[in-house]
Design a protein around this motif. Structure first.
Motif, PDB file in Angstrom:
ATOM      1  N   ASP A 432       0.823  -1.209   0.000  1.00  0.00           N
ATOM      2  CA  ASP A 432       0.000   0.000   0.000  1.00  0.00           C
ATOM      3  C   ASP A 432       0.863   1.268   0.000  1.00  0.00           C
ATOM      4  OD1 ASP A 432       0.981  -0.227   2.564  1.00  0.00           O
ATOM      5  OD2 ASP A 432      -0.915  -0.895   3.410  1.00  0.00           O
ATOM      6  N   GLY A 433       2.190   1.107   0.001  1.00  0.00           N
ATOM      7  CA  GLY A 433       3.089   2.256  -0.081  1.00  0.00           C
ATOM      8  C   GLY A 433       3.228   3.039   1.203  1.00  0.00           C
ATOM      9  N   GLU A 434       2.746   2.495   2.328  1.00  0.00           N
ATOM     10  CA  GLU A 434       2.775   3.250   3.579  1.00  0.00           C
ATOM     11  C   GLU A 434       4.119   3.143   4.304  1.00  0.00           C
ATOM     12  OE1 GLU A 434      -0.542   3.787   5.750  1.00  0.00           O
ATOM     13  OE2 GLU A 434      -1.741   3.948   3.936  1.00  0.00           O
ATOM     14  N   ILE A 435       4.861   2.072   4.031  1.00  0.00           N
ATOM     15  CA  ILE A 435       6.119   1.841   4.733  1.00  0.00           C
ATOM     16  C   ILE A 435       7.204   1.511   3.709  1.00  0.00           C
ATOM     17  CG2 ILE A 435       7.317   0.116   6.164  1.00  0.00           C
ATOM     18  CD1 ILE A 435       4.960   0.155   8.029  1.00  0.00           C
ATOM     19  N   LEU A 436       8.406   2.056   3.942  1.00  0.00           N
ATOM     20  CA  LEU A 436       9.573   1.724   3.135  1.00  0.00           C
ATOM     21  C   LEU A 436      10.528   0.905   3.992  1.00  0.00           C
ATOM     22  CD1 LEU A 436      11.458   2.046   0.637  1.00  0.00           C
ATOM     23  CD2 LEU A 436      12.303   4.148   1.692  1.00  0.00           C
ATOM     24  N   ALA A 437      10.936  -0.254   3.475  1.00  0.00           N
ATOM     25  CA  ALA A 437      11.899  -1.104   4.182  1.00  0.00           C
ATOM     26  C   ALA A 437      13.245  -1.010   3.481  1.00  0.00           C
ATOM     27  CB  ALA A 437      11.419  -2.553   4.199  1.00  0.00           C
ATOM     28  N   SER A 438      14.314  -0.939   4.266  1.00  0.00           N
ATOM     29  CA  SER A 438      15.668  -0.890   3.703  1.00  0.00           C
ATOM     30  C   SER A 438      16.517  -1.956   4.378  1.00  0.00           C
ATOM     31  CB  SER A 438      16.289   0.499   3.894  1.00  0.00           C
ATOM     32  OG  SER A 438      16.330   0.846   5.266  1.00  0.00           O
ATOM     33  N   GLY A 439      17.320  -2.648   3.570  1.00  0.00           N
ATOM     34  CA  GLY A 439      18.203  -3.692   4.082  1.00  0.00           C
ATOM     35  C   GLY A 439      19.643  -3.380   3.735  1.00  0.00           C
ATOM     36  N   SER A 440      20.560  -3.648   4.662  1.00  0.00           N
ATOM     37  CA  SER A 440      21.927  -3.174   4.495  1.00  0.00           C
ATOM     38  C   SER A 440      22.952  -4.246   4.858  1.00  0.00           C
ATOM     39  CB  SER A 440      22.138  -1.934   5.375  1.00  0.00           C
ATOM     40  OG  SER A 440      23.490  -1.585   5.465  1.00  0.00           O
ATOM     41  N   ASP A 442      24.993  -3.745   7.035  1.00  0.00           N
ATOM     42  CA  ASP A 442      25.219  -3.626   8.483  1.00  0.00           C
ATOM     43  C   ASP A 442      24.344  -4.599   9.273  1.00  0.00           C
ATOM     44  OD1 ASP A 442      22.674  -2.536   8.396  1.00  0.00           O
ATOM     45  OD2 ASP A 442      23.289  -0.498   8.897  1.00  0.00           O
ATOM     46  N   ASN A 443      23.763  -5.592   8.555  1.00  0.00           N
ATOM     47  CA  ASN A 443      22.967  -6.679   9.168  1.00  0.00           C
ATOM     48  C   ASN A 443      21.643  -6.205   9.754  1.00  0.00           C
ATOM     49  OD1 ASN A 443      25.276  -8.109   8.553  1.00  0.00           O
ATOM     50  ND2 ASN A 443      25.979  -8.307  10.673  1.00  0.00           N
ATOM     51  N   THR A 444      21.098  -5.101   9.243  1.00  0.00           N
ATOM     52  CA  THR A 444      19.829  -4.613   9.787  1.00  0.00           C
ATOM     53  C   THR A 444      18.806  -4.397   8.679  1.00  0.00           C
ATOM     54  OG1 THR A 444      20.392  -2.260   9.603  1.00  0.00           O
ATOM     55  CG2 THR A 444      20.998  -3.382  11.660  1.00  0.00           C
ATOM     56  N   VAL A 445      17.540  -4.521   9.083  1.00  0.00           N
ATOM     57  CA  VAL A 445      16.403  -4.080   8.270  1.00  0.00           C
ATOM     58  C   VAL A 445      15.789  -2.905   9.013  1.00  0.00           C
ATOM     59  CG1 VAL A 445      14.120  -4.682   7.385  1.00  0.00           C
ATOM     60  CG2 VAL A 445      15.938  -6.388   7.358  1.00  0.00           C
ATOM     61  N   ARG A 446      15.588  -1.804   8.318  1.00  0.00           N
ATOM     62  CA  ARG A 446      14.979  -0.620   8.937  1.00  0.00           C
ATOM     63  C   ARG A 446      13.681  -0.286   8.219  1.00  0.00           C
ATOM     64  NH1 ARG A 446      18.926   2.449  12.214  1.00  0.00           N
ATOM     65  NH2 ARG A 446      20.877   1.299  12.105  1.00  0.00           N
ATOM     66  N   LEU A 447      12.690   0.133   9.000  1.00  0.00           N
ATOM     67  CA  LEU A 447      11.392   0.522   8.460  1.00  0.00           C
ATOM     68  C   LEU A 447      11.210   2.027   8.605  1.00  0.00           C
ATOM     69  CD1 LEU A 447       9.169  -2.339   9.958  1.00  0.00           C
ATOM     70  CD2 LEU A 447      10.282  -2.262   7.723  1.00  0.00           C
ATOM     71  N   TRP A 448      10.700   2.660   7.544  1.00  0.00           N
ATOM     72  CA  TRP A 448      10.539   4.121   7.513  1.00  0.00           C
ATOM     73  C   TRP A 448       9.099   4.481   7.195  1.00  0.00           C
ATOM     74  CZ3 TRP A 448      15.257   6.365   8.644  1.00  0.00           C
ATOM     75  CH2 TRP A 448      16.385   5.580   8.432  1.00  0.00           C
ATOM     76  N   ASP A 449       8.641   5.589   7.756  1.00  0.00           N
ATOM     77  CA  ASP A 449       7.274   6.068   7.542  1.00  0.00           C
ATOM     78  C   ASP A 449       7.214   6.825   6.215  1.00  0.00           C
ATOM     79  OD1 ASP A 449       4.751   7.124   7.604  1.00  0.00           O
ATOM     80  OD2 ASP A 449       4.843   7.797   9.683  1.00  0.00           O
ATOM     81  N   ALA A 450       6.834   6.123   5.149  1.00  0.00           N
ATOM     82  CA  ALA A 450       6.822   6.736   3.813  1.00  0.00           C
ATOM     83  C   ALA A 450       5.710   7.770   3.684  1.00  0.00           C
ATOM     84  CB  ALA A 450       6.656   5.647   2.748  1.00  0.00           C
ATOM     85  N   GLU A 477      13.085  10.630  13.011  1.00  0.00           N
ATOM     86  CA  GLU A 477      11.656  10.748  13.338  1.00  0.00           C
ATOM     87  C   GLU A 477      10.813   9.899  12.394  1.00  0.00           C
ATOM     88  OE1 GLU A 477      10.781  14.867  13.067  1.00  0.00           O
ATOM     89  OE2 GLU A 477      11.980  15.433  14.818  1.00  0.00           O
ATOM     90  N   LEU A 478      11.341   9.667  11.184  1.00  0.00           N
ATOM     91  CA  LEU A 478      10.613   8.850  10.203  1.00  0.00           C
ATOM     92  C   LEU A 478      10.898   7.361  10.368  1.00  0.00           C
ATOM     93  CD1 LEU A 478      11.250  11.070   7.042  1.00  0.00           C
ATOM     94  CD2 LEU A 478       9.152  10.937   8.375  1.00  0.00           C
ATOM     95  N   GLN A 479      11.899   7.023  11.191  1.00  0.00           N
ATOM     96  CA  GLN A 479      12.256   5.612  11.363  1.00  0.00           C
ATOM     97  C   GLN A 479      11.291   4.948  12.336  1.00  0.00           C
ATOM     98  OE1 GLN A 479      16.483   4.568  11.487  1.00  0.00           O
ATOM     99  NE2 GLN A 479      16.041   3.256  13.235  1.00  0.00           N
ATOM    100  N   LEU A 480      10.698   3.850  11.895  1.00  0.00           N
ATOM    101  CA  LEU A 480       9.688   3.164  12.701  1.00  0.00           C
ATOM    102  C   LEU A 480      10.262   1.983  13.467  1.00  0.00           C
ATOM    103  CD1 LEU A 480       6.789   3.136  10.077  1.00  0.00           C
ATOM    104  CD2 LEU A 480       7.149   4.762  11.934  1.00  0.00           C
TER     105      LEU A 480
END
Length: 511
Positions: A432-440, A442-450, A477-480
């Motif tokens: 639905d385009g509400e959340i952006l996920a990023s993988g790196s 650095d062994n992490t997945v981060r979720l952002w408030d799109a 502030e955008l990181q969930l």
């Protein structure tokens, strides 16, 4: 050094410097007062001064936009019209499920389930004013199997979880064990039934994620004995003797750097250091075509969302558009100053985004091959791209550990997301385009408030002439949420049709 291509680019191309009129006048006056004519001559000979009217930019805005090998993009480069809207969806009747029929019998009133309309990713049946014409580029006709898949997709959409800051997705992580420095690419089918990995030992491996095992089609002699009129003919042509949880595809003679499933799950593309792109059949698990056009390693390959077309990019700094039934490329997109490391199709299949080691993202028009957008701001090679489901926005990730968000229509950077400490190899928007996920790495997945990031631009008082917006001072502030794996770099992300997040990476375990 005369043969170095990067130095040749510097000598033949002017470095673009965007500056306000007031700052330009001050610079000119300063050099004239000091009688630094030599410096002024160098500026005029080697720099392209892109002057804009209005307020000078702040230091943070200049820092966020600088970093490209050839300077910032000229403002004229991002003025072309882009049809970023989605194509009109074909009208397909969704048959009622057994559950629906029971509900209908109980109440005596027919109930027809419709997919939920999401604010960001809804596909309206009305023509989007920003969408290209339906026949702007020829797209393949929908087969019966495609229509069935669309129906399944719409049924799944009715059960989709609506994500948001208060309702984050569950994350399922696939770890490829004993694949340290061996796993080089991952892809997952749209319906999340198959997962494939490309490896440094030149192989491509396909796994079934569901209980259904992978089976190849029977031999030609066995197929001739089958009753072709029977209802279960599709089941009869499959050979049970070949059933297994995974298949290995041999053919490349170099590490496999990119793989991509076709939307109908019948084919798989792979690209390699050997300079070839191969098309594999997932019915027979054999190589159907070997596309030769790149002379150097091919870093990425991707199928169009509508199938038939696919794109590749590599060390030769040229992206190529192919069709599955043509052995020569249909288009060649040249303009980057260094390797093209990642390619992504726009959801409407009319545009192609390429990320490069020259630290720029370019948006190409597939119809005529023109470059309609040049986005600068990354401080290192770009390794991941993702379009929002509604086609309006683009996210990019690079070795600098930053995720940058771009408004395609206006040609502007709208947000800078900081938090990762290593290269970002995977980006994905929720359905639905509400959340952006990023993988790196650095062994992490981060979720952002799109939604919050994109809502800001609608209310932001920006000046189109200067080509910049006021970036938020604290992107945290955008990181969930941040989710850390034990020791596995994240190289692929995928949202299922119900908005479960799948992540994948390779891990070496000596035990």
């Amino acid at each position: 050094m005369r043969g170095n291509e990067t130095l040749l680019d510097f000598r033949t191309s002017k470095f673009v410097l965007r500056i306000s009129r007031d700052s330009y006048q001050l610079l000119k006056r300063h050099l004239q007062e000091r009688q630094n004519n030599q410096i002024w001559n160098i500026i005029q000979e080697h720099l392209y001064i892109d002057i804009f009217d209005g307020m000078p930019r702040s230091k943070s805005q200049i820092d966020s936009m600088s970093g490209s090998l050839a300077g910032e993009a000229k403002r004229e480069a991002n003025k072309a019209k882009v049809f970023y809207g989605l194509l009109k969806e074909p009208e397909i009747e969704v048959p009622l499920d057994d559950e629906d029929e029971e509900a209908e019998n109980e109440e005596g009133k027919p109930k027809k389930k419709k997919p939920k309309k999401d604010s960001m990713g809804s596909k309206s049946k009305k023509q989007d004013p920003n969408a290209p014409q339906q026949n702007r580029i020829p797209l393949p006709e929908l087969k019966d199997s495609d229509k069935l898949d669309k129906i399944m997709y719409m049924k799944e959409a009715t059960k989709r979880i609506r994500l948001g800051p208060d309702n984050l997705p569950s994350i399922c992580f696939y770890t490829f064990l004993n694949a340290y420095q061996g796993l080089t690419a991952v892809d997952i089918t749209d319906d999340s039934s198959l997962i494939a990995g490309g490896f440094a030992d030149s192989t491509v491996r396909v796994w079934s994620v569901t209980p259904r095992k992978l089976r190849a089609v029977k031999s030609a002699t066995d197929l001739s004995l089958i009753d072709k009129e029977s209802e279960d003919v599709l089941e009869r042509i499959m050979d049970e003797k070949t059933a297994s949880e995974s298949k290995i595809l041999y053919g490349h003679n170099g590490p496999v750097y990119g793989i991509s499933f076709s939307p109908d799950r019948n084919y798989l593309l792979s690209c390699s250091e050997d300079g070839t792109v191969r098309l594999w059949s997932l019915q027979t698990f054999t190589c159907l075509v070997c596309y030769k056009g790149h002379n150097y390693p091919v870093w990425d390959v991707q199928f169009s969302p509508h199938g038939y077309y696919f794109t590749s990019g590599g060390h030769d700094r040229v992206a190529r558009l192919w069709a599955t039934d043509h052995y020569q490329p249909l288009r060649m997109f040249a303009g980057h100053l260094a390797d093209i490391t990642c390619t992504r199709f726009h959801p409407n299949s009319n545009y192609l985004a390429t990320g490069s080691a020259d630290r720029t993202v370019r948006l190409w028009d597939i119809l005529n091959g023109n470059c309609n957008r040049i986005f600068t701001g990354h401080k290192g090679p770009i390794h991941s791209l993702a379009f929002s489901p509604n086609g309006k926005f683009l996210a990019s990730g690079a070795t600098d550990g930053r995720v940058l968000l771009w408004d395609i229509g206006r040609g502007l950077m709208i947000e800078e997301l900081n938090g990762h400490t290593d290269t970002i190899y995977a980006l994905k928007f929720s359905r639905d385009g509400e959340i952006l996920a990023s993988g790196s790495m650095d062994n992490t997945v981060r979720l952002w408030d799109a939604v919050k990031a994109f809502d800001d631009i609608e209310t932001d008082d920006f000046t189109a002439a200067t080509g910049h917006v006021h970036l938020s001072e604290n992107s945290l502030e955008l990181q969930l949420g941040t989710y850390t794996s034990k020791s596995t770099p994240v190289i692929h992300l995928h949202f299922t049709r119900r908005n479960l997040l799948l992540a994948a990476g390779g891990c070496y375990s000596p035990f």
